[in-house]
Motif scaffolding. Sequence first.
Motif, PDB file in Angstrom:
ATOM      1  N   UNK A   1      18.160  21.636  71.174  1.00  0.00           N
ATOM      2  CA  UNK A   1      18.472  22.217  69.886  1.00  0.00           C
ATOM      3  C   UNK A   1      17.293  21.982  68.952  1.00  0.00           C
ATOM      4  N   UNK A   2      16.863  23.009  68.276  1.00  0.00           N
ATOM      5  CA  UNK A   2      15.706  22.872  67.400  1.00  0.00           C
ATOM      6  C   UNK A   2      16.114  22.353  66.031  1.00  0.00           C
ATOM      7  N   UNK A   3      15.187  21.656  65.412  1.00  0.00           N
ATOM      8  CA  UNK A   3      15.433  21.150  64.059  1.00  0.00           C
ATOM      9  C   UNK A   3      15.135  22.241  63.043  1.00  0.00           C
ATOM     10  N   UNK A   4      15.852  22.232  61.935  1.00  0.00           N
ATOM     11  CA  UNK A   4      15.593  23.203  60.875  1.00  0.00           C
ATOM     12  C   UNK A   4      15.148  22.470  59.625  1.00  0.00           C
ATOM     13  N   UNK A   5      14.300  23.123  58.873  1.00  0.00           N
ATOM     14  CA  UNK A   5      13.748  22.508  57.663  1.00  0.00           C
ATOM     15  C   UNK A   5      14.708  22.594  56.484  1.00  0.00           C
ATOM     16  N   UNK A   6      15.792  23.361  56.613  1.00  0.00           N
ATOM     17  CA  UNK A   6      16.692  23.528  55.460  1.00  0.00           C
ATOM     18  C   UNK A   6      17.793  22.474  55.388  1.00  0.00           C
ATOM     19  N   UNK A   7      17.848  21.558  56.347  1.00  0.00           N
ATOM     20  CA  UNK A   7      18.776  20.438  56.260  1.00  0.00           C
ATOM     21  C   UNK A   7      18.024  19.143  56.530  1.00  0.00           C
ATOM     22  N   UNK A   8      18.544  18.055  56.014  1.00  0.00           N
ATOM     23  CA  UNK A   8      17.903  16.752  56.137  1.00  0.00           C
ATOM     24  C   UNK A   8      18.834  15.773  56.826  1.00  0.00           C
ATOM     25  N   UNK A   9      18.257  14.759  57.420  1.00  0.00           N
ATOM     26  CA  UNK A   9      19.041  13.654  57.941  1.00  0.00           C
ATOM     27  C   UNK A   9      19.594  12.877  56.756  1.00  0.00           C
ATOM     28  N   UNK A  10      20.811  12.389  56.871  1.00  0.00           N
ATOM     29  CA  UNK A  10      21.420  11.622  55.793  1.00  0.00           C
ATOM     30  C   UNK A  10      22.254  10.503  56.395  1.00  0.00           C
ATOM     31  N   UNK A  11      22.146   9.319  55.807  1.00  0.00           N
ATOM     32  CA  UNK A  11      22.961   8.168  56.206  1.00  0.00           C
ATOM     33  C   UNK A  11      23.277   7.408  54.925  1.00  0.00           C
ATOM     34  N   UNK A  12      24.529   7.431  54.511  1.00  0.00           N
ATOM     35  CA  UNK A  12      24.941   6.795  53.262  1.00  0.00           C
ATOM     36  C   UNK A  12      25.871   5.640  53.586  1.00  0.00           C
ATOM     37  N   UNK A  13      25.506   4.459  53.122  1.00  0.00           N
ATOM     38  CA  UNK A  13      26.331   3.264  53.298  1.00  0.00           C
ATOM     39  C   UNK A  13      27.247   3.096  52.082  1.00  0.00           C
ATOM     40  N   UNK A  14      28.396   2.438  52.266  1.00  0.00           N
ATOM     41  CA  UNK A  14      29.351   2.298  51.161  1.00  0.00           C
ATOM     42  C   UNK A  14      28.739   1.710  49.888  1.00  0.00           C
ATOM     43  N   UNK A  15      27.838   0.764  50.019  1.00  0.00           N
ATOM     44  CA  UNK A  15      27.259   0.142  48.821  1.00  0.00           C
ATOM     45  C   UNK A  15      26.253   1.043  48.104  1.00  0.00           C
ATOM     46  N   UNK A  16      25.877   2.159  48.722  1.00  0.00           N
ATOM     47  CA  UNK A  16      24.897   3.060  48.105  1.00  0.00           C
ATOM     48  C   UNK A  16      25.514   4.063  47.143  1.00  0.00           C
ATOM     49  N   UNK A  17      26.772   4.387  47.341  1.00  0.00           N
ATOM     50  CA  UNK A  17      27.443   5.321  46.434  1.00  0.00           C
ATOM     51  C   UNK A  17      28.844   4.798  46.154  1.00  0.00           C
ATOM     52  N   UNK A  18      29.157   4.634  44.902  1.00  0.00           N
ATOM     53  CA  UNK A  18      30.472   4.143  44.524  1.00  0.00           C
ATOM     54  C   UNK A  18      31.393   5.280  44.145  1.00  0.00           C
ATOM     55  N   UNK A  19      32.639   4.934  43.920  1.00  0.00           N
ATOM     56  CA  UNK A  19      33.621   5.902  43.445  1.00  0.00           C
ATOM     57  C   UNK A  19      33.393   6.137  41.960  1.00  0.00           C
ATOM     58  N   UNK A  20      33.426   7.403  41.559  1.00  0.00           N
ATOM     59  CA  UNK A  20      33.214   7.757  40.157  1.00  0.00           C
ATOM     60  C   UNK A  20      34.263   8.768  39.718  1.00  0.00           C
ATOM     61  N   UNK A  21      34.503   8.799  38.429  1.00  0.00           N
ATOM     62  CA  UNK A  21      35.361   9.828  37.850  1.00  0.00           C
ATOM     63  C   UNK A  21      34.478  11.039  37.543  1.00  0.00           C
ATOM     64  N   UNK A  22      35.070  12.055  36.982  1.00  0.00           N
ATOM     65  CA  UNK A  22      34.287  13.218  36.599  1.00  0.00           C
ATOM     66  C   UNK A  22      34.254  14.309  37.650  1.00  0.00           C
ATOM     67  N   UNK A  23      35.085  14.166  38.680  1.00  0.00           N
ATOM     68  CA  UNK A  23      35.174  15.206  39.696  1.00  0.00           C
ATOM     69  C   UNK A  23      36.150  16.288  39.266  1.00  0.00           C
ATOM     70  N   UNK A  24      36.625  17.023  40.214  1.00  0.00           N
ATOM     71  CA  UNK A  24      37.522  18.144  39.953  1.00  0.00           C
ATOM     72  C   UNK A  24      38.804  17.717  39.233  1.00  0.00           C
ATOM     73  N   UNK A  25      39.347  16.549  39.576  1.00  0.00           N
ATOM     74  CA  UNK A  25      40.598  16.064  38.986  1.00  0.00           C
ATOM     75  C   UNK A  25      40.386  14.704  38.338  1.00  0.00           C
ATOM     76  N   UNK A  26      40.847  14.510  37.102  1.00  0.00           N
ATOM     77  CA  UNK A  26      40.627  13.246  36.397  1.00  0.00           C
ATOM     78  C   UNK A  26      41.504  12.117  36.920  1.00  0.00           C
ATOM     79  N   UNK A  27      42.546  12.430  37.695  1.00  0.00           N
ATOM     80  CA  UNK A  27      43.414  11.390  38.239  1.00  0.00           C
ATOM     81  C   UNK A  27      42.965  10.931  39.628  1.00  0.00           C
ATOM     82  N   UNK A  28      41.816  11.423  40.082  1.00  0.00           N
ATOM     83  CA  UNK A  28      41.206  10.975  41.334  1.00  0.00           C
ATOM     84  C   UNK A  28      39.819  10.412  41.063  1.00  0.00           C
ATOM     85  N   UNK A  29      39.340   9.567  41.979  1.00  0.00           N
ATOM     86  CA  UNK A  29      37.960   9.099  41.989  1.00  0.00           C
ATOM     87  C   UNK A  29      37.287   9.686  43.216  1.00  0.00           C
ATOM     88  N   UNK A  30      35.983   9.915  43.118  1.00  0.00           N
ATOM     89  CA  UNK A  30      35.240  10.598  44.171  1.00  0.00           C
ATOM     90  C   UNK A  30      34.016   9.778  44.576  1.00  0.00           C
TER      91      UNK A  30
END
Length: 140
Positions: A1-30
Amino acid sequence: MSETADTLFSHVKPEQTGYVSGGLRDFFLYRDLGVAAATQGKVIAHLVKANMAPEKGTGWHRHEAEFQIVIMLKGWARFMYDDQETLVEAGDCVHQRPGIKHFLFDYSPDMEYLEIVSPADFKTIDVEPVCPIPDPTPWN
């Protein structure tokens, strides 16, 4: 399978992104999982969890999206999909077909789900009610 330049490798650990408000619904965190940035907006993947007790729910709506799944990780949520009440529990996977009218009206305090949608900037459109909605379960 060939690699494409329009997507990137991604690896996100829990400590790198926290839950935040301000998403689609104010009664949920994202929590962003880095997929929207890695795919140049083709797909979004985020974790969603309960932040407040259900009162009014999401209201009747549909999404302008090509693809959407919800995988319940913890707890449960009750949805109306058209006129069908659906209990989604931990371990369940729901494919929401494009344009389906739905309403998330009840969920447990520990509810947490993974949502994957394409495209990342999908639109939410309010729609006329399809049927009456049951009352949510009170949190004690």
